[in-house]
Design a protein around this motif. Structure first.
Motif, short mmCIF file in Angstrom:
data_model
loop_
_atom_site.label_atom_id
_atom_site.label_comp_id
_atom_site.label_asym_id
_atom_site.label_seq_id
_atom_site.Cartn_x
_atom_site.Cartn_y
_atom_site.Cartn_z
N HIS A 164 0.86 -1.19 0.00
CA HIS A 164 0.00 0.00 0.00
C HIS A 164 0.89 1.23 0.00
O HIS A 164 1.82 1.30 0.80
CB HIS A 164 -0.87 0.03 1.26
CG HIS A 164 -1.56 -1.27 1.54
ND1 HIS A 164 -2.81 -1.56 1.04
CD2 HIS A 164 -1.16 -2.36 2.25
CE1 HIS A 164 -3.14 -2.79 1.43
NE2 HIS A 164 -2.16 -3.29 2.16
N LEU A 165 0.58 2.18 -0.87
CA LEU A 165 1.30 3.46 -0.86
C LEU A 165 0.53 4.40 0.07
O LEU A 165 -0.70 4.43 0.02
CB LEU A 165 1.33 4.06 -2.26
CG LEU A 165 2.23 3.38 -3.29
CD1 LEU A 165 1.89 3.86 -4.69
CD2 LEU A 165 3.70 3.66 -2.97
N ALA A 166 1.25 5.15 0.90
CA ALA A 166 0.57 6.10 1.79
C ALA A 166 1.31 7.42 1.82
O ALA A 166 2.55 7.46 1.84
CB ALA A 166 0.49 5.53 3.21
N ASN A 167 0.54 8.49 1.76
CA ASN A 167 1.12 9.83 1.86
C ASN A 167 0.04 10.79 2.33
O ASN A 167 -1.08 10.76 1.82
CB ASN A 167 1.69 10.27 0.50
CG ASN A 167 2.62 11.47 0.65
OD1 ASN A 167 2.21 12.52 1.12
ND2 ASN A 167 3.88 11.28 0.30
N ALA A 168 0.38 11.62 3.32
CA ALA A 168 -0.61 12.54 3.88
C ALA A 168 -0.96 13.67 2.92
O ALA A 168 -1.91 14.41 3.14
CB ALA A 168 -0.09 13.11 5.20
N GLY A 169 -0.19 13.81 1.82
CA GLY A 169 -0.49 14.85 0.83
C GLY A 169 0.06 16.19 1.27
O GLY A 169 0.94 16.25 2.12
N PRO A 170 -0.40 17.31 0.75
CA PRO A 170 -1.45 17.39 -0.27
C PRO A 170 -0.94 17.05 -1.68
O PRO A 170 0.27 17.10 -1.93
CB PRO A 170 -1.87 18.87 -0.19
CG PRO A 170 -0.63 19.58 0.26
CD PRO A 170 0.11 18.63 1.15
N PHE A 171 -1.88 16.71 -2.54
CA PHE A 171 -1.56 16.40 -3.93
C PHE A 171 -2.07 17.52 -4.85
O PHE A 171 -2.60 17.26 -5.91
CB PHE A 171 -2.19 15.06 -4.33
CG PHE A 171 -1.46 13.88 -3.75
CD1 PHE A 171 -0.44 13.26 -4.46
CD2 PHE A 171 -1.77 13.39 -2.50
CE1 PHE A 171 0.25 12.17 -3.93
CE2 PHE A 171 -1.10 12.31 -1.96
CZ PHE A 171 -0.09 11.69 -2.68
N ASP A 172 -1.94 18.78 -4.38
CA ASP A 172 -2.52 19.90 -5.12
C ASP A 172 -1.75 20.25 -6.39
O ASP A 172 -2.33 20.72 -7.36
CB ASP A 172 -2.54 21.18 -4.24
CG ASP A 172 -3.39 20.98 -3.01
OD1 ASP A 172 -4.18 20.03 -3.00
OD2 ASP A 172 -3.25 21.77 -2.06
N ARG A 173 -0.44 20.06 -6.35
CA ARG A 173 0.36 20.50 -7.51
C ARG A 173 -0.07 19.75 -8.76
O ARG A 173 -0.28 18.54 -8.72
CB ARG A 173 1.86 20.29 -7.23
CG ARG A 173 2.37 21.14 -6.08
CD ARG A 173 3.88 21.34 -6.09
NE ARG A 173 4.61 20.22 -6.65
CZ ARG A 173 5.19 19.26 -5.93
NH1 ARG A 173 5.08 19.26 -4.61
NH2 ARG A 173 5.87 18.31 -6.53
N SER A 174 -0.19 20.48 -9.87
CA SER A 174 -0.78 19.89 -11.08
C SER A 174 -0.04 18.64 -11.55
O SER A 174 -0.66 17.69 -12.01
CB SER A 174 -0.82 20.94 -12.19
OG SER A 174 0.48 21.41 -12.45
N GLU A 175 1.30 18.64 -11.42
CA GLU A 175 2.04 17.50 -11.97
C GLU A 175 1.87 16.22 -11.14
O GLU A 175 2.23 15.14 -11.61
CB GLU A 175 3.53 17.83 -12.20
CG GLU A 175 4.38 17.98 -10.95
CD GLU A 175 4.45 19.41 -10.44
OE1 GLU A 175 3.49 20.18 -10.63
OE2 GLU A 175 5.47 19.73 -9.80
#
Ligand code: 5GP
Ligand code: MN
Length: 340
Positions: A64-75
């Motif tokens: 499982h991949l986990a990351n609290a983010g954020p994932f806002d950046r367009s790329e």
């Protein structure tokens, strides 16, 4: 024949230290893994997470991949769905091993730090500062990227690297080395590793395009604004610039053109340090720090003294204060370093 006057000064070539046998056993023996990376993930972090997950999948593991983010950046916005943003009790109850990549201290994991508490944790990282954490660690501060550490793990474990994995490994190296610009002398091993990846099908041209292409017009106009807004301090030794919450009303980009901004401001003759202040909320300010190649200033130490971290020439910290207060504190600290 005359001796080469430089030959006596040539240091031993760098090579990656051996990976602890206990780490290898754990990776081979356990059935389920969470691969976690730092908040506000960058190219090296995400590529390291993907490459580590692929290695474990090739060993037949549930990953499982986990990351609290954020994932806002367009790329990276399109990658959001690949990542868990929380570890639920069901997953925790199966007692997975947590592999943390590219994090110098547990707080870099954001809220995931609490959620993985009690699980066996392995850390793969290349930051020189930070707080030791995890049950097992493979930390190589001289590695240019965390992906090169993972490439060494692939080789140690004899796991084949296909083109997609090679692209992840190369991309992390490209982003953290400023596309090889930050690499110093006698580090041929890094270029030899990159060459191996190119022979596995990676196109440096495509990677350069992925790294710096595909931006919106708004992004480039925002870069122009940040350059226009920049100020020179301490006789030209320090350049600062700032992003404000209000910018969202005038500029149609969620991306902060920080890497380009640093590169341009550091190209000014005499500039030793660049500070970039980002107003995240009225009482939260992110500060990115860079020092010039020729400067003795260690911005990693400066960031660490304020609760952040990073490397000698590139670091950051998040301060719980207004952008004006953050500027006051950082300019004072920078002045003490630059005028001493
Ligand atoms: P950037 O300015 O590109 O976000 O970060 C530059 C370097 O500083 C990266 O190596 C990153 O890991 C580190 N860094 C940035 N912000 C923080 C922070 O808040 N805490 C710590 N420990 N490191 C940071
Ligand atoms: Mn990194």
């Amino acid at each position: 024949m005359e001796n080469n006057p430089r030959s006596s000064a040539v240091p031993e070539p760098f090579s990656y230290p051996a990976v602890d046998g206990e780490i290898i056993v754990l990776l081979k023996d356990r059935p389920e893994f969470i691969v976690a990376g730092h908040v506000g993930p960058d190219g090296d972090c995400l590529s390291s997470q993907f490459a580590m997950a692929a290695l474990l999948q090739k060993l037949g593991k549930v990953v499982h991949l986990a990351n609290a983010g954020p994932f806002d950046r367009s790329e990276i916005a399109h990658l959001r769905s690949d990542f868990l943003t929380h570890i639920d009790d069901g997953l925790r109850g199966r007692n997975p091993v947590v592999v943390v990549v590219d994090c110098s201290s547990p707080d870099r994991l954001g809220h995931l730090a609490d959620e993985i508490e009690g699980l066996t944790t392995l850390v793969f990282d290349h930051h020189s500062s930070g707080e030791k954490f995890g049950d097992f660690r493979y930390i190589v501060p001289r590695s240019v990227s965390t992906t090169m550490i993972i490439m060494h793990l692939y080789k140690t474990m004899g796991v084949p690297i296909d083109t997609e994995i090679a692209e992840h490994l190369f991309f992390g190296l490209a982003t953290d080395s400023g596309f090889f610009r930050f690499l110093s002398s006698y580090r041929g091993e890094t270029l030899r590793m990159a060459a191996e990846l190119v022979d596995l099908g990676v196109s440096p041209n495509a990677m350069a395009d992925r790294m710096s292409g595909g931006k919106s017009e708004g992004y480039v106009r925002y870069l122009g604004k940040l350059i226009d807004r920049s100020e020179s301090l301490f006789g030209g030794k320090l350049m600062i610039s700032s992003s404000y919450l209000k910018d969202a009303r005038s500029f149609t980009t969620s991306d902060k053109p920080s890497d380009s901004l640093y590169q341009i401001l550091l190209s000014i003759e005499g500039v030793e340090m660049v500070l970039y202040f980002k107003e995240i909320d009225h009482n939260v300010t992110e500060v990115g720090m860079r020092s010039a190649y020729t400067s003795p200033i260690n911005v990693g130490e400066l960031a660490e003294s304020l609760g952040g971290g990073g490397h000698r020439k590139a670091s950051g910290v998040t301060l719980e204060c207004s952008i004006d207060e953050a500027k006051r504190r950082l300019i004072e600290a920078a002045g003490a370093l630059l005028l001493s």
